[in-house]
Enzyme design. Structure first.
Site, PDB file in Angstrom:
ATOM      1  N   CYS A  43       0.830  -1.213   0.000  1.00 12.76           N
ATOM      2  CA  CYS A  43       0.000   0.000   0.000  1.00 12.76           C
ATOM      3  C   CYS A  43       0.863   1.262   0.000  1.00 12.76           C
ATOM      4  O   CYS A  43       0.674   2.161  -0.819  1.00 12.76           O
ATOM      5  CB  CYS A  43      -0.915  -0.033   1.216  1.00 12.76           C
ATOM      6  SG  CYS A  43      -1.971   1.394   1.342  1.00 12.76           S
ATOM      7  N   CYS A  48      -1.675   1.815  -2.912  1.00  8.40           N
ATOM      8  CA  CYS A  48      -2.634   2.905  -2.673  1.00  8.40           C
ATOM      9  C   CYS A  48      -1.992   4.287  -2.686  1.00  8.40           C
ATOM     10  O   CYS A  48      -2.488   5.207  -3.346  1.00  8.40           O
ATOM     11  CB  CYS A  48      -3.320   2.735  -1.314  1.00  8.40           C
ATOM     12  SG  CYS A  48      -3.356   1.079  -0.634  1.00  8.40           S
ATOM     13  N   LYS A  51      -0.184   5.495  -5.988  1.00  7.79           N
ATOM     14  CA  LYS A  51      -1.237   5.543  -7.022  1.00  7.79           C
ATOM     15  C   LYS A  51      -2.120   6.771  -6.850  1.00  7.79           C
ATOM     16  O   LYS A  51      -2.439   7.474  -7.793  1.00  7.79           O
ATOM     17  CB  LYS A  51      -2.081   4.274  -6.919  1.00  7.79           C
ATOM     18  CG  LYS A  51      -3.222   4.248  -7.878  1.00  7.79           C
ATOM     19  CD  LYS A  51      -4.233   3.243  -7.453  1.00  7.79           C
ATOM     20  CE  LYS A  51      -5.054   3.712  -6.283  1.00  7.79           C
ATOM     21  NZ  LYS A  51      -5.896   2.651  -5.729  1.00  7.79           N
ATOM     22  N   TYR A 178      -9.431  -3.270 -11.076  1.00  7.46           N
ATOM     23  CA  TYR A 178      -9.377  -1.859 -10.707  1.00  7.46           C
ATOM     24  C   TYR A 178      -7.990  -1.256 -10.921  1.00  7.46           C
ATOM     25  O   TYR A 178      -7.865  -0.090 -11.291  1.00  7.46           O
ATOM     26  CB  TYR A 178      -9.926  -1.619  -9.298  1.00  7.46           C
ATOM     27  CG  TYR A 178      -8.991  -1.952  -8.152  1.00  7.46           C
ATOM     28  CD1 TYR A 178      -8.177  -0.976  -7.591  1.00  7.46           C
ATOM     29  CD2 TYR A 178      -8.934  -3.234  -7.598  1.00  7.46           C
ATOM     30  CE1 TYR A 178      -7.324  -1.271  -6.541  1.00  7.46           C
ATOM     31  CE2 TYR A 178      -8.094  -3.534  -6.555  1.00  7.46           C
ATOM     32  CZ  TYR A 178      -7.293  -2.552  -6.025  1.00  7.46           C
ATOM     33  OH  TYR A 178      -6.447  -2.837  -4.982  1.00  7.46           O
ATOM     34  N   GLU A 182      -7.386   2.062 -13.183  1.00  9.61           N
ATOM     35  CA  GLU A 182      -6.800   3.257 -12.551  1.00  9.61           C
ATOM     36  C   GLU A 182      -5.560   3.732 -13.310  1.00  9.61           C
ATOM     37  O   GLU A 182      -5.407   4.926 -13.581  1.00  9.61           O
ATOM     38  CB  GLU A 182      -6.429   2.941 -11.100  1.00  9.61           C
ATOM     39  CG  GLU A 182      -7.662   2.743 -10.240  1.00  9.61           C
ATOM     40  CD  GLU A 182      -7.348   2.346  -8.803  1.00  9.61           C
ATOM     41  OE1 GLU A 182      -8.176   2.601  -7.935  1.00  9.61           O
ATOM     42  OE2 GLU A 182      -6.285   1.748  -8.541  1.00  9.61           O
ATOM     43  N   HIS A 437     -26.720  22.024   0.223  1.00 10.50           N
ATOM     44  CA  HIS A 437     -26.885  22.653  -1.085  1.00 10.50           C
ATOM     45  C   HIS A 437     -25.874  23.767  -1.283  1.00 10.50           C
ATOM     46  O   HIS A 437     -25.609  24.509  -0.339  1.00 10.50           O
ATOM     47  CB  HIS A 437     -28.314  23.217  -1.184  1.00 10.50           C
ATOM     48  CG  HIS A 437     -28.633  23.764  -2.537  1.00 10.50           C
ATOM     49  ND1 HIS A 437     -28.831  22.958  -3.639  1.00 10.50           N
ATOM     50  CD2 HIS A 437     -28.768  25.052  -2.954  1.00 10.50           C
ATOM     51  CE1 HIS A 437     -29.086  23.727  -4.677  1.00 10.50           C
ATOM     52  NE2 HIS A 437     -29.043  24.993  -4.299  1.00 10.50           N
ATOM     53  N   GLU A 442     -26.116  15.938  -2.444  1.00  8.10           N
ATOM     54  CA  GLU A 442     -27.510  16.083  -2.018  1.00  8.10           C
ATOM     55  C   GLU A 442     -28.449  15.218  -2.868  1.00  8.10           C
ATOM     56  O   GLU A 442     -29.572  14.923  -2.453  1.00  8.10           O
ATOM     57  CB  GLU A 442     -27.956  17.546  -2.015  1.00  8.10           C
ATOM     58  CG  GLU A 442     -28.015  18.199  -3.362  1.00  8.10           C
ATOM     59  CD  GLU A 442     -28.400  19.691  -3.292  1.00  8.10           C
ATOM     60  OE1 GLU A 442     -29.362  20.019  -2.591  1.00  8.10           O
ATOM     61  OE2 GLU A 442     -27.715  20.504  -3.945  1.00  8.10           O
TER      62      GLU A 442
HETATM   63  C1  LIG Z   1      -1.256  -0.869  -7.510  1.00  5.73           C
HETATM   64  C2  LIG Z   1      -2.071  -1.151  -6.275  1.00  5.73           C
HETATM   65  C3  LIG Z   1      -2.978  -0.223  -5.829  1.00  5.73           C
HETATM   66  C4  LIG Z   1      -3.730  -0.461  -4.684  1.00  5.73           C
HETATM   67  N1  LIG Z   1      -4.626   0.485  -4.292  1.00  5.73           N
HETATM   68  C5  LIG Z   1      -5.360   0.284  -3.186  1.00  5.73           C
HETATM   69  C6  LIG Z   1      -6.281   1.273  -2.740  1.00  5.73           C
HETATM   70  O1  LIG Z   1      -6.445   2.325  -3.364  1.00  5.73           O
HETATM   71  N2  LIG Z   1      -6.976   1.034  -1.616  1.00  5.73           N
HETATM   72  C7  LIG Z   1      -6.824  -0.125  -0.895  1.00  5.73           C
HETATM   73  O2  LIG Z   1      -7.466  -0.275   0.132  1.00  5.73           O
HETATM   74  N3  LIG Z   1      -5.955  -1.080  -1.293  1.00  5.73           N
HETATM   75  C8  LIG Z   1      -5.241  -0.905  -2.431  1.00  5.73           C
HETATM   76  N4  LIG Z   1      -4.336  -1.864  -2.823  1.00  5.73           N
HETATM   77  C9  LIG Z   1      -4.266  -3.137  -2.074  1.00  5.73           C
HETATM   78  C10 LIG Z   1      -3.439  -3.009  -0.801  1.00  5.73           C
HETATM   79  O3  LIG Z   1      -2.171  -2.494  -1.116  1.00  5.73           O
HETATM   80  C11 LIG Z   1      -3.331  -4.381  -0.157  1.00  5.73           C
HETATM   81  O4  LIG Z   1      -4.610  -4.913   0.045  1.00  5.73           O
HETATM   82  C12 LIG Z   1      -2.606  -4.318   1.194  1.00  5.73           C
HETATM   83  O5  LIG Z   1      -1.334  -3.771   1.059  1.00  5.73           O
HETATM   84  C13 LIG Z   1      -2.528  -5.727   1.782  1.00  5.73           C
HETATM   85  O6  LIG Z   1      -1.803  -5.692   2.987  1.00  5.73           O
HETATM   86  P1  LIG Z   1      -1.040  -6.982   3.519  1.00  5.73           P
HETATM   87  O7  LIG Z   1      -0.607  -6.651   4.897  1.00  5.73           O
HETATM   88  O8  LIG Z   1      -1.855  -8.187   3.305  1.00  5.73           O
HETATM   89  O9  LIG Z   1       0.225  -7.159   2.560  1.00  5.73           O
HETATM   90  P2  LIG Z   1       1.313  -6.129   1.999  1.00  5.73           P
HETATM   91  O10 LIG Z   1       0.945  -4.735   2.267  1.00  5.73           O
HETATM   92  O11 LIG Z   1       1.531  -6.533   0.593  1.00  5.73           O
HETATM   93  O12 LIG Z   1       2.619  -6.444   2.864  1.00  5.73           O
HETATM   94  C14 LIG Z   1       3.318  -7.639   2.750  1.00  5.73           C
HETATM   95  C15 LIG Z   1       4.766  -7.378   3.155  1.00  5.73           C
HETATM   96  O13 LIG Z   1       5.411  -8.621   3.410  1.00  5.73           O
HETATM   97  C16 LIG Z   1       6.740  -8.536   2.942  1.00  5.73           C
HETATM   98  N5  LIG Z   1       7.226  -9.913   2.768  1.00  5.73           N
HETATM   99  C17 LIG Z   1       6.745 -10.844   1.916  1.00  5.73           C
HETATM  100  N6  LIG Z   1       7.381 -12.027   2.108  1.00  5.73           N
HETATM  101  C18 LIG Z   1       8.270 -11.826   3.101  1.00  5.73           C
HETATM  102  C19 LIG Z   1       9.208 -12.679   3.767  1.00  5.73           C
HETATM  103  N7  LIG Z   1       9.337 -13.971   3.465  1.00  5.73           N
HETATM  104  N8  LIG Z   1       9.995 -12.137   4.733  1.00  5.73           N
HETATM  105  C20 LIG Z   1       9.883 -10.825   5.075  1.00  5.73           C
HETATM  106  N9  LIG Z   1       8.988  -9.990   4.497  1.00  5.73           N
HETATM  107  C21 LIG Z   1       8.191 -10.486   3.522  1.00  5.73           C
HETATM  108  C22 LIG Z   1       6.619  -7.740   1.657  1.00  5.73           C
HETATM  109  O14 LIG Z   1       7.851  -7.174   1.274  1.00  5.73           O
HETATM  110  C23 LIG Z   1       5.571  -6.693   2.067  1.00  5.73           C
HETATM  111  O15 LIG Z   1       6.179  -5.529   2.590  1.00  5.73           O
HETATM  112  C24 LIG Z   1      -3.555  -1.662  -3.964  1.00  5.73           C
HETATM  113  C25 LIG Z   1      -2.634  -2.613  -4.397  1.00  5.73           C
HETATM  114  C26 LIG Z   1      -1.900  -2.359  -5.543  1.00  5.73           C
HETATM  115  C27 LIG Z   1      -0.905  -3.394  -6.007  1.00  5.73           C
END
Ligand SMILES: Cc1cc2nc3c(=O)[nH]c(=O)nc-3n(C[C@H](O)[C@H](O)[C@H](O)COP(=O)(O)OP(=O)(O)OC[C@H]3O[C@@H](n4cnc5c(N)ncnc54)[C@H](O)[C@@H]3O)c2cc1C
Length: 453
Positions: A43, A48, A51, A178, A182, A437, A442
């Site tokens: 994110c 997010c 973007k 999406y 976007e 308004h 509205e």
């Molecule tokens: C282009 C794009 C736009 C988006 N826009 C939106 C939006 O507008 N609004 C919204 O709500 N969501 C949006 N999302 C989705 C949102 O980013 C994800 O839903 C959210 O980040 C999920 O969180 P998470 O904690 O599951 O994983 P992540 O945020 O992906 O975090 C996972 C972390 O784990 C780390 N990792 C992975 N494997 C290992 C390992 N073995 N050892 C150590 N570290 C590791 C990674 O490096 C990463 O930092 C978007 C996603 C993308 C790709």
């Protein structure tokens, strides 16, 4: 418990991992987080946040055009500088990374920079160190997936699109979700000749059909070239760019191709296969209401579990998980039915609750109230952009079961409406609410006559 190095070991410092680590630490738990890439996860770094910053940048294009009708004249035609946007974005994200580090530090969480591997139900290894934990939380998120076709080595994915060396004057995005929609709007707004290629008949599957069609028409009005029912056959490097051949016989020459073709759980090399952990049909980690996998000391949340892939969902799951495992309370299950969502295409889309199609199945008899109008701002701006607002009502109970909008700042507006929809308010409640308004909003409280049943 005292035999373990930590009470909770979190793998992944993304949206869900950081929130779980901090809230668990506040309860007194001894917590560590391993992160091998970037603090804040997808994110903050490649999702997010960048973007939305790029979407703001793209909106200026229209703002300059709209300004003339209000008497503002620019001394010369504005021009866009990619490097300024990209580098300012890099600076802002660095600032956010530092904030995340500070948040973990002040909560007393040990941050380990490195890739974690699960060794067994209570052990992980990071940077050749083996650590034990009573509970391991897998919060590793997802990773972009690119389909196989000749020349697919020439595409970039959503992780790389933000930091392109050069601005693509001609841009193509493959996909209909999406993220594809976007980025098509972003590069179109920034001034690229933009193509969107999608294999089905219309993008944004799962959204309300009228919303999808309205967004398609508005985006086409802005000059975006939409190629539905088409796919990429191959990409060839040619002088000055890439030649993209489509299944419908078209050939397009562009500078950059973005594959926004889906994300897969980021489980490769994590070591969970050794534990024979249960997966869903889509290859995500299967969890119960307490976010436990089939190995109960291994927890998982966020994108890796295959729920709605949204940051607020990962955050809500993290707080729910901590309530179950560290506050030892029995929270009510998370409500996944009323998750509002926005698509930051231009104009924006936002929705909460059921689409018209879903409501027809779920409720039987429904009333639909829809309005499609030219926002007041565009009476002077000269823009042809229109706005769609729509309420879907269960006829028997009068409850508003869905609200949808395509228009400026739709996400800001639907966030408020989402409270009403989640609370189960009726159309009569909407009607009894006095409007503000003059606003577009509205309309949501002045829709009196059903458009259809
Ligand atoms: C282009 C794009 C736009 C988006 N826009 C939106 C939006 O507008 N609004 C919204 O709500 N969501 C949006 N999302 C989705 C949102 O980013 C994800 O839903 C959210 O980040 C999920 O969180 P998470 O904690 O599951 O994983 P992540 O945020 O992906 O975090 C996972 C972390 O784990 C780390 N990792 C992975 N494997 C290992 C390992 N073995 N050892 C150590 N570290 C590791 C990674 O490096 C990463 O930092 C978007 C996603 C993308 C790709």
């Amino acid at each position: 418990m005292a035999d373990f190095d930590f009470d909770l070991f979190v793998i992944g410092a993304g949206s869900g991992g950081v929130r779980a680590a901090r809230t668990a630490a506040v309860t007194g738990a001894r917590v560590a987080v391993a992160e091998d890439r970037y603090l804040g996860g997808t994110c903050v770094n490649v999702g997010c946040v960048p973007k939305k910053l790029y979407s703001y940048a793209a909106h200026f294009h229209e703002a300059f055009e709209d300004a003339g009708g209000f008497g503002w004249h620019l001394p010369e035609a504005p021009h866009f500088e990619w490097a300024t946007l990209r580098d300012n974005k890099i600076g802002e994200i660095k600032r956010l990374n530092e904030i995340y580090a500070g948040l973990l530090d002040s909560a007393g969480v040990r941050l380990i920079n490195g890739r974690a591997h699960v060794l067994d139900a209570h052990h992980v290894s990071v940077n050749d160190e083996t650590l034990s934990a009573e509970k391991i939380l897998v919060a590793v998120g997802g990773w972009p997936w690119v389909p196989d076709f000749p020349g697919n080595e020439h595409v970039v994915d959503s992780n790389r699109i933000f930091d392109l060396e050069r601005f693509p004057e001609r841009f193509l995005v493959l996909g209909g979700g999406y993220i594809a929609v976007e980025f098509a709007s972003i590069f179109n707004g920034l001034g690229s000749e933009t193509h969107l290629v999608y294999r089905r008949e219309l993008f944004l599957r799962g959204f309300d059909q009228q919303v999808r069609e309205f967004a398609r028409d508005e985006m086409a009005k802005k000059g975006l070239q939409l190629h539905f029912e088409a796919n990429i056959v191959s990409i060839e490097k040619v002088e000055g760019g890439l030649r993209v051949s489509l299944t419908n016989g078209e050939q397009l020459e562009v500078d950059t191709v973005l594959a926004a073709t889906g994300r897969r759980p980021n489980l490769a090399g994590l070591g969970l296969d050794r534990l024979d952990i249960a997966l869903t049909d889509t290859g995500h980690l299967r969890v119960n209401e307490r976010f436990e996998t089939s190995v109960p000391s291994i927890l998982a949340l966020g994108d890796v579990t295959g729920g709605p892939e949204l940051t607020p969902v990962a955050l809500a799951e993290a707080m729910q998980l901590v309530k179950h495992h560290f506050e030892k309370t029995q929270p009510a299950p998370l409500d996944y039915r009323h998750i509002p969502t926005a698509v930051f295409c231009h104009p924006n889309i936002a929705s909460v609750g059921l689409s018209e199609e879903q409501a027809r199945v779920a409720c039987g008899e429904i009333r639909v109230y829809a309005t499609d109008f030219r926002p007041m701002k565009h009476t002077l701006s000269g823009s042809r952009e229109r706005c769609l607002m729509k309420l879907v009502v269960d006829d028997a109970s009068d409850v508003v079961v869905g609200a949808h909008m395509v228009g400026e700042e739709a996400g800001e507006l639907i966030q408020g409406i989402a409270v009403a929809v989640r609370a189960g308010l009726t159309k009569a409640d909407f009607d009894a609410t006095v409007g503000i308004h003059p606003t577009s909003a509205e309309e949501f409280v002045t829709l009196r006559t059903p458009t259809r049943r």
